[in-house]
Design a protein around this motif. Sequence first.
Motif, PDB file in Angstrom:
ATOM      1  N   ARG A  78       0.686  -1.221   0.101  1.00 57.82           N
ATOM      2  CA  ARG A  78      -0.146   0.051  -0.022  1.00 57.82           C
ATOM      3  C   ARG A  78       0.909   1.275  -0.233  1.00 57.82           C
ATOM      4  N   TRP A  79       2.158   1.299   0.835  1.00 55.97           N
ATOM      5  CA  TRP A  79       2.898   2.144   0.942  1.00 55.97           C
ATOM      6  C   TRP A  79       3.678   2.776  -0.397  1.00 55.97           C
ATOM      7  N   PRO A 257      -0.468   5.401   4.380  1.00 55.50           N
ATOM      8  CA  PRO A 257       1.029   6.179   4.188  1.00 55.50           C
ATOM      9  C   PRO A 257       0.616   7.755   3.960  1.00 55.50           C
ATOM     10  N   PHE A 258      -0.625   8.365   4.224  1.00 53.48           N
ATOM     11  CA  PHE A 258      -0.647   9.860   3.888  1.00 53.48           C
ATOM     12  C   PHE A 258      -0.574  10.782   5.120  1.00 53.48           C
ATOM     13  N   GLY A 259      -0.360  10.152   6.320  1.00 53.42           N
ATOM     14  CA  GLY A 259      -0.401  10.818   7.501  1.00 53.42           C
ATOM     15  C   GLY A 259       0.445  11.619   7.951  1.00 53.42           C
ATOM     16  N   LEU A 265       4.537   8.350   3.846  1.00 50.43           N
ATOM     17  CA  LEU A 265       4.971   9.008   2.685  1.00 50.43           C
ATOM     18  C   LEU A 265       5.344  10.763   2.870  1.00 50.43           C
ATOM     19  N   PRO A 266       6.613  11.128   2.581  1.00 48.42           N
ATOM     20  CA  PRO A 266       6.768  12.490   2.504  1.00 48.42           C
ATOM     21  C   PRO A 266       6.097  13.406   1.345  1.00 48.42           C
ATOM     22  N   THR A 267       4.846  13.402   1.721  1.00 48.69           N
ATOM     23  CA  THR A 267       3.915  14.147   0.554  1.00 48.69           C
ATOM     24  C   THR A 267       4.143  15.480   0.649  1.00 48.69           C
TER      25      THR A 267
END
Length: 298
Positions: A78-79, A257-259, A265-267
């Motif tokens: 998923r990540w 992975p979006f938190g 992830l380093p969004t």
Amino acid sequence: MIIRPKVNQFAILFTLKGSIAKRIALRTLMVTLLASAIVLVEILHPSNFTKVNATPFTLLGLSLSIFMNFRNNACYDRWYEARKAWGEVIVQIRSVIRETHVIRESVARKPLLLNLCGFAHALNARLRKESEADASSQWVTPKPDPQTPDYSGRILQTVGQQCSDLHQNGELSEWRYMLLANHLTSLTQAQAVCERIKTTPLPFPYTLLLHRTIYLFCILLPFAMAEPLGWLTPLFTAIVSYTFFGLDAIADELEDPFGRDENDLPTDALVRTIERDILAELGAEVPPALKPVDYVLS
């Protein structure tokens, strides 16, 4: 965007930023103290431990390891899929930057590119369940209705309308307009992938069963080790519980992975990359890139 400095083998043993040690410290400590209490009871009443055998724990530990490996692989997939989706966003926006070089009127090109930057900021906020309108307010023109269900999608609709207007005005040829439309479609697909990951967690029974089994294993393990290991039991219990609790905590972070967890992830850095590309193209001041600190990039 996620490039880390060369790992110092000595420093990495003691670094806490990005480590799950802080999250599982209390649980590991409690299990270690319980192991100490069990050893003390075994010393005072050794007859109560004569029939305890380590064989069931060997079988349970093997099964638990296989099950944890399945869950961790699923969470990492998923990540990584989320990272590929954000990579697709960067690729498509850079492609739009390249394709719009033919627009002679910079006044028409600037709002189009700024809206794409606003889309990246809005999508990042959407995946974190934050305000998309606030995150993209300085970039988007005209601004969609803040109450619209798909704010990020509305920004792409605005960009599509801008491309259509440029095509009708003769600034874009038919085939180049189709190319830009395809890039916008790819951005919509990337957004859909991110939303699917965000809104479809792993089946809850997997997580529930794993949590319960890990706790049972770590709590019961000292009973099997107390007699043969004595006061070494708390040490080995701490090591085993750190491993199992740690793998469980890592999977929890990677599942969404979006938190803002340290291993998500380093969004923010990915959005900054898009921002830098667009501002550099428009000749504006470019902000610095976000760099990792202690192996972690937020």
